[in-house]
Design a protein around this motif. Sequence first.
Motif, PDB file in Angstrom:
ATOM      1  N   UNK A 128      47.826  13.387  43.502  1.00  0.00           N
ATOM      2  CA  UNK A 128      48.488  14.662  43.206  1.00  0.00           C
ATOM      3  C   UNK A 128      47.779  15.403  42.080  1.00  0.00           C
ATOM      4  N   UNK A 129      47.340  14.672  41.049  1.00  0.00           N
ATOM      5  CA  UNK A 129      46.638  15.311  39.935  1.00  0.00           C
ATOM      6  C   UNK A 129      45.270  15.825  40.382  1.00  0.00           C
ATOM      7  N   UNK A 130      44.590  15.059  41.224  1.00  0.00           N
ATOM      8  CA  UNK A 130      43.286  15.497  41.737  1.00  0.00           C
ATOM      9  C   UNK A 130      43.446  16.787  42.539  1.00  0.00           C
ATOM     10  N   UNK A 134      41.951  20.374  41.389  1.00  0.00           N
ATOM     11  CA  UNK A 134      41.024  21.005  42.332  1.00  0.00           C
ATOM     12  C   UNK A 134      41.476  22.419  42.671  1.00  0.00           C
ATOM     13  N   UNK A 135      42.776  22.617  42.816  1.00  0.00           N
ATOM     14  CA  UNK A 135      43.304  23.959  43.079  1.00  0.00           C
ATOM     15  C   UNK A 135      43.031  24.885  41.893  1.00  0.00           C
ATOM     16  N   UNK A 136      43.207  24.351  40.690  1.00  0.00           N
ATOM     17  CA  UNK A 136      42.918  25.141  39.485  1.00  0.00           C
ATOM     18  C   UNK A 136      41.437  25.502  39.432  1.00  0.00           C
ATOM     19  N   UNK A 137      40.571  24.530  39.747  1.00  0.00           N
ATOM     20  CA  UNK A 137      39.133  24.796  39.742  1.00  0.00           C
ATOM     21  C   UNK A 137      38.737  25.817  40.788  1.00  0.00           C
ATOM     22  N   UNK A 138      39.374  25.762  41.959  1.00  0.00           N
ATOM     23  CA  UNK A 138      39.077  26.723  43.018  1.00  0.00           C
ATOM     24  C   UNK A 138      39.494  28.131  42.600  1.00  0.00           C
TER      25      UNK A 138
END
Length: 387
Positions: A128-130, A134-138
């Motif tokens: 869930x954290x990954x 990843x969504x934040x990075x995108x």
Amino acid sequence: MRMTLTETTAISLLSQGLLLAVILWVLESRQAIANRLLACLLLAMTTRLLALILSEERFVQEWRTEVTILHNTVLLIGPFLYLYARSLVHHPTRLQSRDIWHGLPFLLAITWNLVARQRYLLPLDDPDLIQLTAQHGLASSVSLLTYGLLTLRLLQRYRLSLLDKYTAIERISLDWLRNIAGLVLLLAASGAGLNLLRLAAGWPPDPARWIVLPASAALFYGVAIFGFRQSLVLFQRSDRSSAEAGEEPEGGPQPSNLATQAPRYQRSGLDPDRAARLWDKLQRLMQTEQLHLQPELQVDTLAVALGVRQQTLSEVLNTHAGMRFYDYINGLRVEEARRLMIDPQNAGLSLLDIAMAAGFSSKSTFNKYFKQVFEQTPSEYRRQHMP
């Protein structure tokens, strides 16, 4: 706690970034707004580097919330890059009130971090954290891509406007900033790809961090060095360019030969007979006065000599010569250089001497336009035609 070489180097860059930001902020200059926006850009990049360093597991375990918030500063890099480029192009005396909206994604991201704080405290290898990071990075990559494209578009329009007014644009074309914006786009696209892989396969963040960290450090150094140099350059312009006035230059990529350039004023309001008379007058003026031999010749100077407005001169050049002021003058200079080049009395002159005598202010511009007209380099042409 022993630090690695990478961390030591990055912290050294952080110190330099903070020092440069302070210097730029207090520097008295006619470009004070641009300097302060550059200082903010360097601070945002500095904070981003700090977040990447603190993403090491031994730091994250202790300062998870702080590191998460620091990562949000990547959402400020794109806006500050765009606003900095805009300030160099338009020279505003102050920022516009609506510019504050550029910081909205950053504020929303911080708010979300605080609201969803417990989710960011999950173990680092938790799926869930990954997915969340990843969504934040995108989202960060999308922000950089958007502002990178806006910056490139702004600088391209600015460069086209210069071609209508100046014949020597090397110092004011902001090519270095276009390269920086291009690098931002490349890094953003790479970051988007890495984060899509993480979303699809649950790829952990550590490998990506060691790719992003050196790339971000290189980008930071490029902005710091060239941006500080830019802050010391004073634009020598007699009036505002068309980019400052909000005009949108038209035209596309430059063709391979000056004589084939398409007219920009397809529907000129200039009377055809008057345009023809002005064209003949311009030709005679350039033959007798040879104004093109002046390295810093500008369109307003030539318009005054011709007795017309700048826009009228631009229309005459576009309708009769099919080219911009920049190309018209440099075309005359190329012909002058060719004449000097084949004259036996000039056998002892170097190509640089000939370029300067013909009115060029840089050898690179001379080489570019000579090859564009004669389809060979000046040295090749000289070898073939020298008596």
